[in-house]
Design an enzyme around this catalytic site. Sequence first.
Site, PDB file in Angstrom:
ATOM      1  N   ARG A  82      58.380  -3.333  39.234  1.00  0.00           N
ATOM      2  CA  ARG A  82      58.355  -1.988  39.830  1.00  0.00           C
ATOM      3  C   ARG A  82      58.063  -2.075  41.318  1.00  0.00           C
ATOM      4  O   ARG A  82      58.618  -1.329  42.122  1.00  0.00           O
ATOM      5  CB  ARG A  82      57.325  -1.124  39.090  1.00  0.00           C
ATOM      6  CG  ARG A  82      57.441   0.338  39.403  1.00  0.00           C
ATOM      7  CD  ARG A  82      56.641   1.191  38.434  1.00  0.00           C
ATOM      8  NE  ARG A  82      55.213   0.968  38.559  1.00  0.00           N
ATOM      9  CZ  ARG A  82      54.290   1.506  37.761  1.00  0.00           C
ATOM     10  NH1 ARG A  82      54.651   2.302  36.767  1.00  0.00           N
ATOM     11  NH2 ARG A  82      53.011   1.264  37.933  1.00  0.00           N
ATOM     12  N   LYS A 184      56.700   3.645  43.658  1.00  0.00           N
ATOM     13  CA  LYS A 184      55.279   3.898  43.890  1.00  0.00           C
ATOM     14  C   LYS A 184      54.993   3.778  45.391  1.00  0.00           C
ATOM     15  O   LYS A 184      54.370   2.819  45.861  1.00  0.00           O
ATOM     16  CB  LYS A 184      54.443   2.918  43.061  1.00  0.00           C
ATOM     17  CG  LYS A 184      53.151   3.537  42.566  1.00  0.00           C
ATOM     18  CD  LYS A 184      52.582   2.764  41.407  1.00  0.00           C
ATOM     19  CE  LYS A 184      51.131   3.089  41.176  1.00  0.00           C
ATOM     20  NZ  LYS A 184      50.853   4.496  40.839  1.00  0.00           N
ATOM     21  N   GLU A 220      56.736  15.184  35.679  1.00  0.00           N
ATOM     22  CA  GLU A 220      55.495  14.471  35.362  1.00  0.00           C
ATOM     23  C   GLU A 220      54.357  15.144  36.106  1.00  0.00           C
ATOM     24  O   GLU A 220      54.536  16.215  36.695  1.00  0.00           O
ATOM     25  CB  GLU A 220      55.627  12.989  35.732  1.00  0.00           C
ATOM     26  CG  GLU A 220      55.879  12.721  37.200  1.00  0.00           C
ATOM     27  CD  GLU A 220      55.860  11.222  37.528  1.00  0.00           C
ATOM     28  OE1 GLU A 220      55.139  10.461  36.877  1.00  0.00           O
ATOM     29  OE2 GLU A 220      56.566  10.839  38.470  1.00  0.00           O
TER      30      GLU A 220
HETATM   31  C1  LIG Z   1      53.266   9.364  39.588  1.00  0.00           C
HETATM   32  C2  LIG Z   1      52.814   8.464  38.480  1.00  0.00           C
HETATM   33  N1  LIG Z   1      53.403   8.569  37.287  1.00  0.00           N
HETATM   34  C3  LIG Z   1      53.040   7.797  36.249  1.00  0.00           C
HETATM   35  C4  LIG Z   1      52.038   6.843  36.370  1.00  0.00           C
HETATM   36  C5  LIG Z   1      51.658   6.000  35.210  1.00  0.00           C
HETATM   37  O1  LIG Z   1      52.213   4.715  35.351  1.00  0.00           O
HETATM   38  P1  LIG Z   1      51.555   3.461  34.655  1.00  0.00           P
HETATM   39  O2  LIG Z   1      51.576   3.718  33.202  1.00  0.00           O
HETATM   40  O3  LIG Z   1      52.458   2.342  35.040  1.00  0.00           O
HETATM   41  O4  LIG Z   1      50.178   3.352  35.202  1.00  0.00           O
HETATM   42  C6  LIG Z   1      51.381   6.712  37.602  1.00  0.00           C
HETATM   43  C7  LIG Z   1      50.297   5.737  37.759  1.00  0.00           C
HETATM   44  O5  LIG Z   1      50.534   4.634  38.085  1.00  0.00           O
HETATM   45  C8  LIG Z   1      51.788   7.520  38.685  1.00  0.00           C
HETATM   46  O6  LIG Z   1      51.193   7.403  39.876  1.00  0.00           O
END
Ligand SMILES: Cc1ncc(COP(=O)(O)O)c(C=O)c1O
Length: 341
Positions: A82, A184, A220
Amino acid sequence: MEKKHIDWANLGFGYIPTEKRFVANYKNGAWEDGQLTSDATVTITECAGVLQYAQTCFEGMKAYTTQDGRIVTFRPDLNAARMEASCKRLEMPVFPQERFVDAVVRTVEANEAYVPPYGSGATLYIRPYMFGSDAVIGVKPANEYQFRVFVTPVGPYFKGGVKPLTIRVCDFDRAAPHGTGHIKAGLNYAMSLYAIMDAHRQGFDENMYLDAATRTYVEETGGANFLFITKDNKVVTPKSDSILPSITRRSLLTVARDYLGLPVEERPVAFSEVADFAECGLCGTAAVISPVGKIVDHGKEICLPSGMNEMGPVTKKLYDTLTGIQMGRIEAPEGWLRVIR
Ligand SMILES: Cc1ncc(COP(=O)(O)O)c(C=O)c1O
């Protein structure tokens, strides 16, 4: 190694500097080997790309002590992949995926005394990140970058028991179609701060973002993906090109299918469907799943049948199974746990 004297059960989610962190610099088109350092500060020019044009991305993951005393991380290869996607979208050089995982492992190893013991509920949060470090004044990518990894112990997420959240449908957008919602990037979080503080001021725990183009589909929250359970126990999660591909959510779908035998659907989820679901949860590294009890759409309340006192039954099974895998109580699928020690 003797553990630090920390009140693990009462730790919050804050930054506690530990002894070592990993640093590697990118200069003249190549990454140097990198090393562990005790210096928790960063010195960069006032004109650094990260400071002027927010050229930065990061990852978030955890190390756990398992029931049999091993220290493990959970699917770090997916964080590496990622971060590669984030770097490419932000015109940043990729720190190779195997080296990313190696840097994470070395940083956790060097801070073993800060990895909370099994059963404490606390975990070691791991933050890999990268930023443009040399001067840019015209809008363009930096020429030099720094990749770093630090760790910090964090407390149990559900201190004092699970409390289902009340969230609101947000009037602000998190991500544009064809924008950066799927990576991210720090910039996604900077622009979500007003929306989350506003939600808190209005008495809500979180924002439910809808798709920016039509405002009809669920995206989300600012830091977690949605998972819904239908009344006939199907696990449904929104599919969209503008949400972050949560590693927890992807893992929970596998758990639902392969461990619990539940049908799973990853598809666009219209907001109009939400009132028909039996359970709703937010999934991410921080909490694994936080149950949602109530969704408020401009004064109209949708109360999930699972209520405001506990996790719904399917959410609870998903939560128990995935945390069981992470803590070594339940056998993990091949390759999910990277054993550090
Ligand atoms: C915007 C967002 N969505 C979803 C997630 C959840 O992702 P993960 O399960 O990889 O922590 C995160 C946190 O990392 C996030 O910042």
